[in-house]
Design a protein around this motif. Sequence first.
Motif, PDB file in Angstrom:
ATOM      1  N   UNK A  82      -3.314 -17.192  -2.321  1.00 31.18           N
ATOM      2  CA  UNK A  82      -4.258 -16.885  -1.240  1.00 31.18           C
ATOM      3  C   UNK A  82      -3.517 -16.839   0.099  1.00 31.18           C
ATOM      4  N   UNK A  83      -2.684 -17.848   0.306  1.00 30.14           N
ATOM      5  CA  UNK A  83      -1.906 -17.911   1.549  1.00 30.14           C
ATOM      6  C   UNK A  83      -0.956 -16.714   1.655  1.00 30.14           C
ATOM      7  N   UNK A  84      -0.198 -16.467   0.586  1.00 34.09           N
ATOM      8  CA  UNK A  84       0.812 -15.397   0.608  1.00 34.09           C
ATOM      9  C   UNK A  84       0.188 -14.036   0.868  1.00 34.09           C
ATOM     10  N   UNK A  85      -0.862 -13.759   0.116  1.00 29.51           N
ATOM     11  CA  UNK A  85      -1.457 -12.428   0.209  1.00 29.51           C
ATOM     12  C   UNK A  85      -2.027 -12.194   1.601  1.00 29.51           C
ATOM     13  N   UNK A  86      -2.801 -13.142   2.086  1.00 30.64           N
ATOM     14  CA  UNK A  86      -3.441 -12.935   3.389  1.00 30.64           C
ATOM     15  C   UNK A  86      -2.396 -12.899   4.505  1.00 30.64           C
ATOM     16  N   UNK A  87      -1.367 -13.722   4.389  1.00 28.01           N
ATOM     17  CA  UNK A  87      -0.335 -13.743   5.411  1.00 28.01           C
ATOM     18  C   UNK A  87       0.416 -12.420   5.461  1.00 28.01           C
ATOM     19  N   UNK A  88       0.729 -11.938   4.292  1.00 24.76           N
ATOM     20  CA  UNK A  88       1.460 -10.670   4.234  1.00 24.76           C
ATOM     21  C   UNK A  88       0.667  -9.543   4.877  1.00 24.76           C
ATOM     22  N   UNK A  89      -0.585  -9.501   4.579  1.00 25.95           N
ATOM     23  CA  UNK A  89      -1.403  -8.418   5.119  1.00 25.95           C
ATOM     24  C   UNK A  89      -1.506  -8.556   6.643  1.00 25.95           C
ATOM     25  N   UNK A  90      -1.695  -9.789   7.111  1.00 22.22           N
ATOM     26  CA  UNK A  90      -1.766  -9.984   8.573  1.00 22.22           C
ATOM     27  C   UNK A  90      -0.462  -9.573   9.233  1.00 22.22           C
ATOM     28  N   UNK A  91       0.617  -9.752   8.493  1.00 24.90           N
ATOM     29  CA  UNK A  91       1.929  -9.437   9.033  1.00 24.90           C
ATOM     30  C   UNK A  91       2.181  -7.919   9.047  1.00 24.90           C
ATOM     31  N   UNK A  92       1.931  -7.283   7.920  1.00 26.17           N
ATOM     32  CA  UNK A  92       2.273  -5.865   7.791  1.00 26.17           C
ATOM     33  C   UNK A  92       1.238  -4.957   8.462  1.00 26.17           C
ATOM     34  N   UNK A  93      -0.011  -5.331   8.370  1.00 31.15           N
ATOM     35  CA  UNK A  93      -1.045  -4.523   9.018  1.00 31.15           C
ATOM     36  C   UNK A  93      -1.705  -5.395  10.090  1.00 31.15           C
ATOM     37  N   UNK A  94      -1.089  -5.467  11.270  1.00 32.94           N
ATOM     38  CA  UNK A  94      -1.617  -6.372  12.293  1.00 32.94           C
ATOM     39  C   UNK A  94      -3.053  -5.979  12.628  1.00 32.94           C
ATOM     40  N   UNK A  95      -3.856  -6.952  12.885  1.00 30.95           N
ATOM     41  CA  UNK A  95      -5.254  -6.737  13.241  1.00 30.95           C
ATOM     42  C   UNK A  95      -6.118  -6.198  12.105  1.00 30.95           C
ATOM     43  N   UNK A  96      -5.591  -6.192  10.902  1.00 27.70           N
ATOM     44  CA  UNK A  96      -6.409  -5.731   9.780  1.00 27.70           C
ATOM     45  C   UNK A  96      -7.564  -6.706   9.599  1.00 27.70           C
ATOM     46  N   UNK A  97      -8.736  -6.164   9.299  1.00 25.49           N
ATOM     47  CA  UNK A  97      -9.819  -7.070   8.957  1.00 25.49           C
ATOM     48  C   UNK A  97      -9.665  -7.480   7.493  1.00 25.49           C
ATOM     49  N   UNK A  98      -9.743  -8.763   7.261  1.00 22.36           N
ATOM     50  CA  UNK A  98      -9.597  -9.240   5.888  1.00 22.36           C
ATOM     51  C   UNK A  98     -10.932  -9.812   5.432  1.00 22.36           C
ATOM     52  N   UNK A  99     -11.532  -9.168   4.426  1.00 22.75           N
ATOM     53  CA  UNK A  99     -12.782  -9.685   3.882  1.00 22.75           C
ATOM     54  C   UNK A  99     -12.530 -10.954   3.102  1.00 22.75           C
ATOM     55  N   UNK A 100     -11.377 -10.994   2.490  1.00 15.20           N
ATOM     56  CA  UNK A 100     -11.045 -12.143   1.671  1.00 15.20           C
ATOM     57  C   UNK A 100     -10.147 -11.703   0.532  1.00 15.20           C
ATOM     58  N   UNK A 101     -10.143 -12.475  -0.529  1.00 14.29           N
ATOM     59  CA  UNK A 101      -9.315 -12.152  -1.677  1.00 14.29           C
ATOM     60  C   UNK A 101     -10.214 -12.045  -2.901  1.00 14.29           C
ATOM     61  N   UNK A 102     -10.005 -10.967  -3.651  1.00 13.26           N
ATOM     62  CA  UNK A 102     -10.793 -10.756  -4.858  1.00 13.26           C
ATOM     63  C   UNK A 102     -10.137 -11.514  -6.011  1.00 13.26           C
ATOM     64  N   UNK A 103     -10.918 -12.337  -6.663  1.00 11.13           N
ATOM     65  CA  UNK A 103     -10.398 -13.056  -7.830  1.00 11.13           C
ATOM     66  C   UNK A 103     -10.926 -12.319  -9.046  1.00 11.13           C
ATOM     67  N   UNK A 104     -10.017 -11.889  -9.888  1.00 15.26           N
ATOM     68  CA  UNK A 104     -10.402 -11.007 -10.980  1.00 15.26           C
ATOM     69  C   UNK A 104      -9.909 -11.539 -12.328  1.00 15.26           C
ATOM     70  N   UNK A 105     -10.751 -11.324 -13.297  1.00 18.63           N
ATOM     71  CA  UNK A 105     -10.387 -11.666 -14.673  1.00 18.63           C
ATOM     72  C   UNK A 105      -9.119 -10.894 -15.038  1.00 18.63           C
ATOM     73  N   UNK A 106      -8.153 -11.551 -15.616  1.00 15.75           N
ATOM     74  CA  UNK A 106      -6.936 -10.846 -15.999  1.00 15.75           C
ATOM     75  C   UNK A 106      -7.056 -10.405 -17.445  1.00 15.75           C
TER      76      UNK A 106
END
Lengths: 698, 353
Positions: free
Chosen positions: A553-577
Amino acid sequence: MLDNFFNPQTIAVIGASRTSGKVGHDILKNLIQYGYQGAIYPINPEAPEILGLKAYPSILDVPGQIGLAVIAVPPKSVLEVVVQCGNKGIDSAVIITAGFKESGLEGTKLEDELVRKAKESGVRFIGPNCLGIIDSHSRINASFAKGMPEKGNIGFFSQSGALGIAVLDLALSEGIGLSKFVSMGNKADISDEEIMLALSEDDNTKVILGYIEGIRDGKKFVEIASQVSKKKPLIILKSGITSSGIKAASSHTGALAGREISFDAAFKQSGVIRAQTVGELFNYALAFANQPLPQGPNVAIITNSGGPGILAADACDKLGLQLVPLHKDIVDKLRSFLPPYASFYNPVDILGDATAERYEKALYTVVQDDKVNAILVLLTPTAVVDVEGTAKVIANISHIIDKPVLTSFMGKKSVEAGTKILMKYNVPNYSYPEHAVSSLNTMFKYNLWIKKHEEVYPTFNNAREKVRDTFECLNNEKREHLRESEVYEVLDAYGFLQPKSLLARTPEEAVAAAKGIGYPVVMKILSPHVIHKSDIGGVRMNINSKKEVENAFFDITTRVRHVVPNAHINGVMIQEMISGGKEVIIGITKDAQFGHMVMFGLGGIYVEVLKDVSFRIVPLSKDDAHEMIRETKVFPLLRGVRGEAEADIEAIENSLLILSQMALDFPQIIEAEINPLLVKKRGEGVVAIDARFIIGGD
Amino acid sequence: MISLYVGSTSGYSGKSLVSMGIGLKMKRDGFKVGYFKPVGILPIKVENILTDKDAWFIYRVFELKDHLAEVCPVVLTQELTFKSYLKDVKGLIRKIEKSFNQLSQDKDIMVVGGSGSIYSWGALGISGLKVIKRLNLKALIVVKYEGEFGVDYILQAKKDLGNNFIGVIFNKVTHEFRQSIDDYIVPFLKRKGIDVMGILPHDSLVGSITVEELNEMLSGKVLCCHDRLNNLIERFLIGAMQVDRASEYFKMTKNNAVIVGGDRADIQLSAIESGTECLVLTGELYPSELIISRAEQKNIPIIVVRDDTYTIAKKVEKLSTRLRLRDKTKVARGTELVINNVNFSLLYKKLGI
């Protein structure tokens, strides 16, 4: 149809000239010289007589009716002449004059005006900017091409005048007969489709050849070409646009589609035989024009030397034709008259000292084998071979049997006399055995096409209403992408299974969701600013514990905030694998000319490099879905290698048909892609793991 | 203990560079220097301790031994953002104060690095302004000079900061703007009682980016020369011209990266021959083997990106304003710039050293 073009009672040449070398002169000369039987009226305001014919100042001065007008006046006068034609009651014209759309903006305006005036005046026309038309049966040569092709059964239309001239010249020198030749020019009025239809209804034409650079209405083309190709072989050379252009493709499907691919799909679905080169165009035409279609894939080869026999056998193998084992009785019969060291099996090698008589006996014997559908006779000019005699016996046998016989008398000078005889008696001869084999293969495929049962177009009617509001809402909001939840809804409505998924906005929610779904899970960023999640590291697979969920959760959201500054993040989708099964990609794309196409291909990250994909134009028939999977290299993998279980290919076919329906239901879809579509074992279906939709227009 | 807050009126003005330069100079001058970043915006976990990327970098440059968790007490992760906007998180400013007091215990000077502008994250009650007042810090404002309008922000900052305000450093000043600063801005600010402590010229090396960073920011794929990802790019060129013009154009600029459509093999070859630092191929179009092998021979990395040329150009434009100090050569040059162009005697006087 288009009767007055090819069978007019009288012809007027408007812009006829006394000066040799001028187009208006050469056309008139061709008409006279090649024996047109009707009255010819040269129109020229200044000359009283041209080439011994009385000339008239205007078309309106000609007494009696005129069937066809051939127009070769300067571009500015064309409009006036067309109106006069209308007034005179002429309904058909060939406009040779150049200086229209091909010459720039002014020309384009003039052409639009021409189309309008012609319509008002009730005049249909071929051209402008064309070479003219030829009909070898009604002896019309209303063109400025040099020479007149022999009578034949090949109808040829060409967008390029220059290629037209080259082909006419080639036909003339090779003694290939043409029924009709039409130079299409700018195709401002009469289209490829109309000419195709006309040629398909023409009793003198057995095979239709075409050269096209582009078409105006893709759907119409497919519709007409399908009709025509069921009646007569339709062979088209389409010059390609090789560069895909700098295009920002927003999905794999978009990146992989291209104009070439859409043409390819269109040709396949409409039974058009595609020639890649001018050489192929001729090779195929010769075979179709002169020989019956093979009723199956089984080929027998008779040769007087080993090497060419093997080359031909290899070529057959590569294309999927079979070198059928000859029946025992046939082999015994061959053994009875061939030298003991000959080869009695297919390819039958009757040895370098083969005489015409030996060829005759061998051929006569082999054709009797019921399993043999086509025969290829090869000859290398050994010192003892009787080229002419052999040609004659082949021609004779070919005339009395209903199986195709193609020959390859290899070499040039020493076989020339023989090839002339073969051509004269309608046995197509090729300098190289591979060309003969590929022509035979094309005939075989065409036979499958005309024998094909009526296409079945399955429909799925219940989904459209369920998600119509979703698509409408998108239109209203002027959004281009479906949101994640909308994608889920749409796929669900169309019956796609999808992994269980839950949105988590905090690490705590993520942990709870993962627990609810059950480990392992997949985690994906959910943000309207992020379309390609994995491109920016927004996807993590195979997450197995609470700790891993929190870290991901931390890695994914951090990366997105870093690479796409100001991106709106709804959250993280947790999906059955979902594991096990094979990944493929299916999608919809929209072509400017042919409309929606459905794609199938190998899934995963290499899709754009390997380009192992196939396309079909919507709507898809059951056969289309069936074939498009089988023409990719993924297919053997899906069938299972080394004892693997077979994947649920039928479920993929069904998915492709559903996408076709989706494109019909919602034409506003520009691109859609399910990537990956996980294919489980046969009978277990498919799961749409991830998908995206791009909407626009319409 | 003396503390200096390095803030700004807008983001990406060069605060980290200035903090680092000033801190290193103070260290050289024999002071025991600490570093503190109240609010971090680039979350990173170091041995499972949550901190900020820039703070972690300066922590190492200053060779600090403090407990890392205290160096940047508030890191704006997705989780904190979500919770603080939707649930009201309390006690952030107290947390900052506690960490600062902890760190400053054994230091002569504390350099405090701001994030964004001095007004940023006021919504969460932790703006630079609030931190400065609460901890009673001396504040230096770094301004990326882009025209006269910047002066208004300086005046406003002075008004808001009151006695805590000690002066201004102009950063990334191009030689075109230098005259404007000398002729108008410095005299004007002097009249208003504002000291200009330094004017740092624009430096293309400090403003450069490595191929690796570029690839990351553009979400690209590196096709070759993975050992050359530390090539520094100072300028970007777009390959959209006739090929005969291309090579002259490419040769005019040193240390460039060329952005070109993936299907323009002619331009790509021309860029490779002219010795570019990196090729950025747009439109997710892969080059031919010929291009790749030539690039390998000349040690030029190729990046393939999905976006079109215009979108990439836009991204690159934004990129140059948000570069981070990561590279050793860049740090050395940046520090040198600060030391040579900042009036330290004035600064020390203002700080009361």
